[in-house]
Enzyme design. Structure first.
Site, short mmCIF file in Angstrom:
data_model
loop_
_atom_site.label_atom_id
_atom_site.label_comp_id
_atom_site.label_asym_id
_atom_site.label_seq_id
_atom_site.Cartn_x
_atom_site.Cartn_y
_atom_site.Cartn_z
N SER A 24 42.57 -41.10 -12.83
CA SER A 24 42.83 -42.93 -12.65
C SER A 24 42.87 -43.58 -13.57
O SER A 24 42.97 -44.69 -14.02
CB SER A 24 41.79 -43.68 -11.49
N ASN A 62 29.55 -43.08 -9.31
CA ASN A 62 28.96 -43.93 -8.70
C ASN A 62 28.61 -45.05 -8.63
O ASN A 62 29.18 -46.44 -8.25
CB ASN A 62 28.71 -43.54 -7.27
N THR A 78 53.36 -87.11 4.78
CA THR A 78 53.07 -86.31 6.16
C THR A 78 54.06 -86.16 6.64
O THR A 78 55.19 -86.50 6.82
CB THR A 78 51.95 -87.02 6.66
N HIS A 79 54.21 -84.66 7.12
CA HIS A 79 55.42 -84.09 7.53
C HIS A 79 56.09 -84.26 6.94
O HIS A 79 58.07 -84.44 7.25
CB HIS A 79 55.50 -84.53 9.16
N SER A 113 72.59 -70.31 -14.31
CA SER A 113 73.49 -69.80 -13.42
C SER A 113 74.06 -68.67 -13.94
O SER A 113 74.65 -69.32 -14.74
CB SER A 113 73.76 -69.99 -12.18
N LYS A 149 74.51 -75.55 -13.18
CA LYS A 149 72.57 -75.28 -12.66
C LYS A 149 71.11 -75.22 -13.70
O LYS A 149 71.40 -74.99 -15.21
CB LYS A 149 72.78 -73.45 -11.84
N ASN A 167 67.94 -74.01 -12.95
CA ASN A 167 66.69 -74.09 -11.64
C ASN A 167 65.61 -74.00 -12.27
O ASN A 167 65.60 -73.82 -13.25
CB ASN A 167 67.17 -72.23 -11.44
N GLU A 223 59.16 -71.45 -9.09
CA GLU A 223 59.85 -70.41 -7.83
C GLU A 223 59.13 -69.76 -7.95
O GLU A 223 57.80 -68.44 -6.91
CB GLU A 223 61.15 -70.13 -7.81
N TYR A 277 29.45 -44.39 -0.94
CA TYR A 277 30.33 -44.13 -1.47
C TYR A 277 31.93 -43.18 -1.26
O TYR A 277 31.29 -42.49 -0.61
CB TYR A 277 30.64 -43.73 -2.99
N GLN A 337 37.86 -45.88 -4.90
CA GLN A 337 39.53 -45.88 -6.38
C GLN A 337 40.87 -47.00 -6.27
O GLN A 337 41.14 -47.25 -7.36
CB GLN A 337 40.09 -44.33 -7.02
N LYS A 379 40.83 -50.99 -7.85
CA LYS A 379 41.26 -51.59 -8.78
C LYS A 379 42.52 -51.84 -9.03
O LYS A 379 41.59 -52.81 -9.34
CB LYS A 379 41.10 -50.02 -10.04
#
Length: 464
Positions: A25, A112, A157-158, A279, A285, A287, A292, A319, A324, A327
């Protein structure tokens, strides 16, 4: 020559190289080196105070550990997969540096409780760092809102036009979201700030130790109550990962909105060229890739949370080596959210708001319909009747291409005798905004007050 394992006394065959590669690890837990050494120094101090080490032994171990720390931070230290993890890499280096006295360091300690300690120390620092980054983002949002607080934009809304809101009110909604994120992290700190060191493998030790000493040296609020629980506990990782997921969700919502707003259809804002990309085939473009990517990374953070939840769901006490695998997901989520928070702060600073376009957009969708219904309520009309009257008026206006403020008083009265010439004082988004009165609303007075309140609060929090 094969490396002698610290646990190899009962084994007659050396570990297969494939097993060493599969079980190591150090490739990811090496980042815990500072916390492992910090914990070992505190543990050494405790052992000496409990007469399990002499003063000379303590000094030699601590000096050796500090030397290793310096070598790691200057890039001189070489981590080795055959030593498995951060604990054994440091311990083996210490034995090589100061001799057999280093072998006393692991007295009354197991990997541990050691890894639980390292993770808690790491998470504590990470949480405090993210809290600071959130405060900086909140400060940036308030700074962005202050000079344009009284601009008007359509609230949705919506994803349909609903009511007009002040620009300042819009920004403060996200300040509130991130404040909940900050306080969740503060709460998370309270529960993880418990020292596990001294629990050993699972049942404690027969040696006369004092975990309270180690706990205080490392700045924990308390020490553990149950050794079996604390070595197998990863609730603090799950809670941290959950808080990070909610932060990421809030970031994604913000980014989704600004992606839409940056489109030609909305054209509410202009992100600086330095925070956009183009692009490879379409020259025109521009972007919003940063937004995103932040939105996309939300799924990654969610995935890490579910990975941790799934990891822990079937583990018996105490344990298990499965742990392991805790992490990499929590490291990745922490890094990802920190980066997203930081880059968003920069992008907000470099974005220009198109206030005129926002206000012009308010002419669509009959945003002042609700205020007309409430006008009728104030005249004594039951709300459901007022709602129906205004609904019919909206239908007529929509068919004729008119706004409510274009309707003549005569036509208004044809729908309700309660409507008088004072109706024109509430119609139109600028008039509507002035009518808001309720607590926490988008009224000018409320928004201006809240901006000032947040400025004071953030100044106080950032000074702590």
């Amino acid at each position: 020559m094969a490396t002698k394992k610290a646990w190899g006394g009962r084994f007659k065959k050396k570990t297969a190289s494939s097993v060493e590669s599969f079980t190591e690890s150090i490739s990811f837990d090496s980042r815990l080196y500072k916390y492992d050494i910090e914990g070992s120094i505190a543990h050494t101090t405790m052992l000496a105070k409990c007469k399990l080490l002499t003063t000379g032994e303590k000094n030699a171990i601590i000096k050796g550990l500090k030397g290793i720390l310096k070598d790691i931070e200057t890039g001189k230290f070489k981590f080795k997969a055959e030593h498995e993890d951060i604990h054994m890499n440091i311990e083996s280096a210490l034995v090589k540096r100061i001799g057999d006295v280093a072998k006393k360091l692991h007295t009354a300690r197991s990997r541990n409780d050691q890894i639980s300690l390292d993770l808690r120390l790491w998470a504590r620092d990470q949480i405090q760092e993210i809290i600071t980054i959130i405060l900086n983002l909140q400060q940036e949002i308030v700074t962005k809102a202050k000079p344009v607080w009284n601009g008007i934009l359509p609230g949705f809304t919506h994803l349909q036009h609903a009511q007009p809101v002040l620009v300042g009110h819009y920004f403060l909604a996200y300040v509130e979201m991130f404040e909940r994120d900050r306080t969740r992290l503060v709460d998370c700190l309270k529960r993880l700030n418990q020292s596990p060191i001294g629990a050993c493998a699972l049942g404690g030790t027969t040696l006369d130790t004092n975990p309270e000493i180690t706990s205080k040296l490392l700045g924990f609020a308390s020490t553990f109550n149950n050794s079996l629980d604390v070595v197998s506990d990863r609730d603090f990782c799950l809670e941290y990962a959950s808080a990070l997921s909610i932060i990421s969700m809030h970031l994604s919502r913000f980014c989704e909105e600004w992606i839409i707003w940056s489109s030609q259809e909305f054209d509410f804002l202009d992100i600086d060229d330095s925070y956009c990309t183009g692009s490879s085939i379409m020259p025109q473009k521009k972007n919003p890739d940063i937004l995103e990517l932040i939105r996309g990374k939300c799924g990654r953070v969610y995935g890490n949370l579910f990975s941790l939840l799934t990891l822990m769901k079937g583990l018996p006490l105490s344990y298990n080596r499965d742990m392991q695998e805790d992490k990499e997901p929590i490291f990745d989520s922490s890094d990802t959210v920190k980066n997203c928070l930081s880059i968003l702060k920069e992008l907000i600073n470099k974005t220009a708001l198109k206030l005129e376009n926002m206000e012009n957009s308010c002419r669509k969708g009959f945003l002042d319909a609700t205020v007309l219904a409430e006008y009728l309520v104030e005249k004594g009309v039951p709300f459901r009747e007022a709602h129906e009257i205004v609904g019919r008026l909206v239908g007529v206006c929509s068919k004729n291409g008119k706004e409510l403020s274009d309707v003549s008083l005569e036509d208004f009265k044809g729908h309700s005798s309660f409507i008088g010439k004072d109706v024109y004082r509430v119609l139109g988004v600028k008039n509507y905004i002035k009518q808001f009165k309720s607590h926490g609303s988008t009224s000018p007075g409320s928004v201006k007050k809240q901006i000032s309140a947040w400025e004071r609060k953030l100044k106080k929090l950032m000074a702590c």
